[in-house]
Design a protein around this motif. Structure first.
Motif, short mmCIF file in Angstrom:
data_model
loop_
_atom_site.label_atom_id
_atom_site.label_comp_id
_atom_site.label_asym_id
_atom_site.label_seq_id
_atom_site.Cartn_x
_atom_site.Cartn_y
_atom_site.Cartn_z
N LEU A 291 0.80 -1.15 0.14
CA LEU A 291 0.04 -0.21 -0.27
C LEU A 291 1.04 1.33 -0.02
CD1 LEU A 291 -2.75 -1.04 2.52
CD2 LEU A 291 -3.07 -0.37 0.21
N ALA A 292 1.93 1.22 0.68
CA ALA A 292 3.00 2.24 0.96
C ALA A 292 3.48 2.52 -0.61
CB ALA A 292 3.98 2.28 1.90
N MET A 293 4.00 1.54 -1.17
CA MET A 293 4.46 1.69 -2.58
C MET A 293 3.72 2.28 -3.51
SD MET A 293 6.72 -2.09 -2.49
CE MET A 293 6.94 -1.74 -4.51
N MET A 294 2.27 1.68 -3.54
CA MET A 294 1.43 2.28 -4.55
C MET A 294 0.97 3.79 -4.33
SD MET A 294 1.69 -0.05 -6.46
CE MET A 294 0.60 0.72 -7.65
N CYS A 295 0.97 4.09 -3.03
CA CYS A 295 0.90 5.50 -2.73
C CYS A 295 2.10 6.44 -3.04
CB CYS A 295 0.59 5.79 -1.14
SG CYS A 295 -0.70 5.17 -0.44
N LEU A 296 3.24 5.98 -3.03
CA LEU A 296 4.23 6.76 -3.57
C LEU A 296 4.37 6.70 -5.09
CD1 LEU A 296 7.02 5.33 -1.09
CD2 LEU A 296 6.40 7.53 -1.23
N VAL A 297 3.87 5.66 -6.01
CA VAL A 297 3.78 5.73 -7.25
C VAL A 297 2.82 6.93 -7.61
CG1 VAL A 297 2.44 4.58 -9.28
CG2 VAL A 297 3.90 3.48 -7.55
N GLY A 298 1.93 7.23 -6.86
CA GLY A 298 0.83 8.19 -7.09
C GLY A 298 1.79 9.68 -6.68
N VAL A 299 2.47 9.75 -5.73
CA VAL A 299 3.21 10.75 -5.51
C VAL A 299 4.30 11.21 -6.46
CG1 VAL A 299 4.91 11.99 -3.70
CG2 VAL A 299 3.14 10.52 -2.92
N PHE A 300 5.12 10.13 -7.02
CA PHE A 300 6.04 10.29 -8.26
C PHE A 300 5.19 10.76 -9.42
CE2 PHE A 300 7.66 8.62 -12.01
CZ PHE A 300 9.13 9.02 -11.81
N ALA A 301 3.98 10.27 -9.52
CA ALA A 301 3.18 10.87 -10.72
C ALA A 301 2.90 12.45 -10.73
CB ALA A 301 1.98 10.08 -10.82
N MET A 302 2.57 12.88 -9.51
CA MET A 302 2.36 14.29 -9.27
C MET A 302 3.49 14.96 -9.45
SD MET A 302 -0.83 14.47 -8.67
CE MET A 302 -0.84 13.12 -9.98
N GLY A 303 4.81 14.52 -8.98
CA GLY A 303 6.10 15.07 -9.21
C GLY A 303 6.44 15.02 -10.68
N LEU A 304 5.98 14.34 -11.60
CA LEU A 304 6.21 14.22 -12.99
C LEU A 304 5.28 15.54 -13.51
CD1 LEU A 304 5.87 10.93 -14.31
CD2 LEU A 304 8.05 12.06 -14.22
N ILE A 305 4.03 15.80 -13.08
CA ILE A 305 3.30 16.84 -13.42
C ILE A 305 3.84 18.16 -13.15
CG2 ILE A 305 1.05 18.06 -13.11
CD1 ILE A 305 -0.02 15.17 -13.13
N TYR A 306 4.42 18.26 -12.10
CA TYR A 306 5.12 19.68 -11.53
C TYR A 306 6.29 19.95 -12.24
CZ TYR A 306 2.63 19.12 -7.09
OH TYR A 306 1.38 18.74 -6.11
N GLN A 307 7.03 18.98 -12.78
CA GLN A 307 8.37 19.04 -13.71
C GLN A 307 8.22 19.18 -15.01
OE1 GLN A 307 11.29 19.21 -12.37
NE2 GLN A 307 10.46 19.10 -10.21
N ASN A 308 6.87 18.79 -15.48
CA ASN A 308 6.81 19.07 -16.99
C ASN A 308 5.32 19.19 -17.34
OD1 ASN A 308 6.68 18.80 -19.97
ND2 ASN A 308 8.78 17.68 -19.95
N ASN A 309 4.92 19.84 -18.13
CA ASN A 309 3.41 20.15 -18.47
C ASN A 309 3.00 19.58 -19.87
OD1 ASN A 309 2.51 21.52 -16.17
ND2 ASN A 309 3.38 23.56 -16.80
#
Length: 406
Positions: A291-309
């Motif tokens: 569960l922790a790992m899959m939450c971190l996948v979502g966190v990583f996804a949001m990081g991608l959006i912050y870095q590149n539009n």
């Protein structure tokens, strides 16, 4: 949706007030799976289109888009209310007729919305739609998933997931194919729902048969896995916000309606693609850590959006968000049932679904406060998923298996 959309029946709330084990009725599959799978698939296509259409069509019908979060939340309130009313209906008229009745009720709400474009009418229609959808999921899941041996249930679960996720993904393309303007999109959705009625209406074989199971006592409920409860609630918060506010959030970012449909499809397709991997990992590692790992996948996804539009990067990021969001509930509900006797699994499932429904109703209301900022919805997902990941990581360190006594 997967088990995450199954509703809690009326007796789930009663067990919160009693400390004795009581008997209820549960249904076991007695025949073919064509009727529920066919009906669910067509329903999922219509539902996927409708979920994305509603926030986008509000402006077309002169309804303030600030009510988008209310429409999303009230749908899940209806899901919660409906879940407490479904069991007596199924007991009285059977799975097949109940399936027809709930689909017909949903069709009526779809027809009403364009005819009476007022926020009060739409709010009431979505409340009733949530109750109808609760019935649809209870009927289909009890038809497919309860009974038989574990291997057969897993096979039926695969059909269920494929029908629901695949149909919902296809539904997202309705925005590009049929648009969001006028009565046309609602007519298409209404037609699909009416077609979904045909399998249970015309085919009378294969309904489940019934036998009894036990409810958990209040003491046993308090000993259920806390990470499982939190995982279900987080899943509800994220999923409710995705369906209720993501199309509007993407539009606020300047993305065209055609591309919004593709991006919503990417979210659901990501959730669909990851399921076989999650099923394999769940048997090989701690579910709390997973569960922790899959939450971190979502966190990583949001990081991608912050870095590149860039649009392509956004599609990948949202697919990753889908992988995160669509896996939290099945992992959590499996975690909750790991140490339980089989006679208590249905009761535990209902409690987890109650947690999911509460999250689904609250999520869009909370997320709406973030919508005033650019990428505000992404900020909301980042905060929710990161905080949940941290909790799961700490929980996985010292978690001890708990066996619930009968």
């Amino acid at each position: 949706m997967l088990l995450f959309s199954t509703a809690v029946n009326r007796k789930t709330l009663l067990i919160l007030e009693t400390a004795v084990v009581t008997n209820t009725t549960t249904c076991h599959t007695g025949g073919g799976i064509f009727v529920p799978v066919a009906g669910l698939t067509i329903f999922a296509i219509a539902s996927g289109y409708l979920m994305s259409l509603i926030p986008l069509a509000m402006g077309e019908f002169k309804i303030d888009t600030s009510y988008a979060s209310w429409l999303a939340s009230i749908f899940y309130v209806g899901l919660l209310i409906g879940s407490m009313m479904i069991e007596p209906v199924i007991d009285k008229i059977g799975h097949r007729i109940a399936f027809v009745s709930f689909l017909a009720s949903l069709a009526l709400t779809v027809a009403i919305m364009p005819l009476f474009p007022h926020k009060e009418v739409w709010l009431f229609a979505r409340l009733v739609a949530g109750m109808a959808v609760a019935g649809i999921f209870v009927v289909v899941e009890s038809w497919l998933l309860i009974g038989d041996d574990k291997k057969e249930r897993a096979k039926r679960l695969g059909f269920y997931m494929t029908a629901l996720y695949g149909g919902t993904t296809l539904g997202q393309f309705g925005i590009g194919l049929f648009g969001i303007s006028g009565f046309g999109p609602f007519i298409v959705i209404l037609t699909l729902v009416l077609i979904a009625i045909l399998p249970p209406l015309l085919i009378k074989q294969g309904q489940p048969v019934c036998e009894s199971h036990h409810n958990l006592t209040f003491k046993q409920i308090t000993r259920l896995s806390k990470p499982a409860v939190v995982g279900c609630a987080t899943s509800g918060i994220v999923m409710g916000s995705i369906y209720g506010l993501m199309p509007l959030g993407l539009r606020q970012s300047g993305i065209s309606d055609e591309k919004i449909g593709l991006l919503m499809a990417a979210i659901i397709l990501g959730g669909m693609m990851i399921q076989p991997i999650i099923s394999a990992l769940a048997h090989r590692m701690s579910k709390t850590l997973l569960l922790a790992m899959m939450c971190l996948v979502g966190v990583f996804a949001m990081g991608l959006i912050y870095q590149n539009n860039d649009y392509f990067v956004l599609m990948i990021a949202l697919a990753l968000l889908g992988m995160s969001a669509f896996t939290l509930y099945p992992i959590a509900i499996t975690l909750a049932c790991d140490e339980l006797d089989s006679s208590f699994i249905v009761s535990a499932t209902q409690i987890m679904l109650f947690s999911y429904s509460v999250g689904s109703a609250a999520g869009p209301m909370i997320a709406n406060r973030f919508m005033i900022e650019k990428n505000g919805l992404m900020d909301f997902f980042f905060i929710v998923l990161l905080s949940t990941a941290i909790y799961m990581l700490f929980s996985s360190i010292k978690r001890k298996p708990q066996v619930l006594a009968n």
